[in-house]
Design an enzyme around this catalytic site. Sequence first.
Site: not given
Length: 284
Positions: A137, A12, A95, A102-103
């Site tokens: 998030d 995102k 990354p 990402g996580g």
Amino acid sequence: MNAPLTLPAPAKLNRMLHIVGRREDGYHALQTLFQFIDLCDHLTLAPRDDGKIQLTSEVSGVSHDDNLIVRAARLLQQHSGTALGATLTIDKQLPMGGGLGGGSSNAATALVGLNHLWQLNLPLVELARLGLQLGADVPVFVHGHSAWGEGVGERLTPVTLDTPWFVIIHPGISVSTPGVFQDPQLTRDSRPITMARALQGGAPEWRNDCEAVVKERYPPIAEALNWLAQHAPSRLTGTGACLFAAFDTQQSAQAIAQLAGQHWSTWVARGLNTSPLHDALGYL
């Protein structure tokens, strides 16, 4: 038992990020616009009947049990009471510590994917509430649509944004999100704006209040931002380290990315209003 699934976990961008206050619990009150891009990790989920949750991929610096993918799977398992387990494999492209989510996206793909694989049929709103226990998030990735976010980013209103081509640069360092939010110089009193005004876009509304502190703390990010700003309006996503600029055409984005790639890790990605994860599973 269902066959294994391989599903995307998209990145995102925060098209804007304002910090409008500090809450009693120490978290910051935000206003932001979330948009997905077609840059993704991929998570493979294989069911197992022994109840075990096993992540076969090693993620540097993160233990197996602390990985958000494993935590999400176990949380859903406990919440639903299912006797099934899963073997999970992550193809990591995003990354870590980059501000691309990402996580959180990995956790959301685990929740949504296992809900499908285990045939639990829980609604997305229920999965989003679970996801919030893992990170602020996670809910936007669970719901799977571009959104206006408030609170700590978990109060979401779906919106439709333009879908330009983005050049995304990673300057090769990780940013400490707690460090940024604890910095005494951080702007914490931006005046709240309406969603309608935010959707009009452009300066001064489309800015990132974390940017000044991040540039001061991390000179390589300041260098990359200053470079990209010579070619197009640019800003940080989240607390960084990634930064981005929007372009009307793929060709123009690729031309700038080719130049940037001489110095930094660089991607060209298309803006999206629906998550590739939800497209893959037919949610939207």
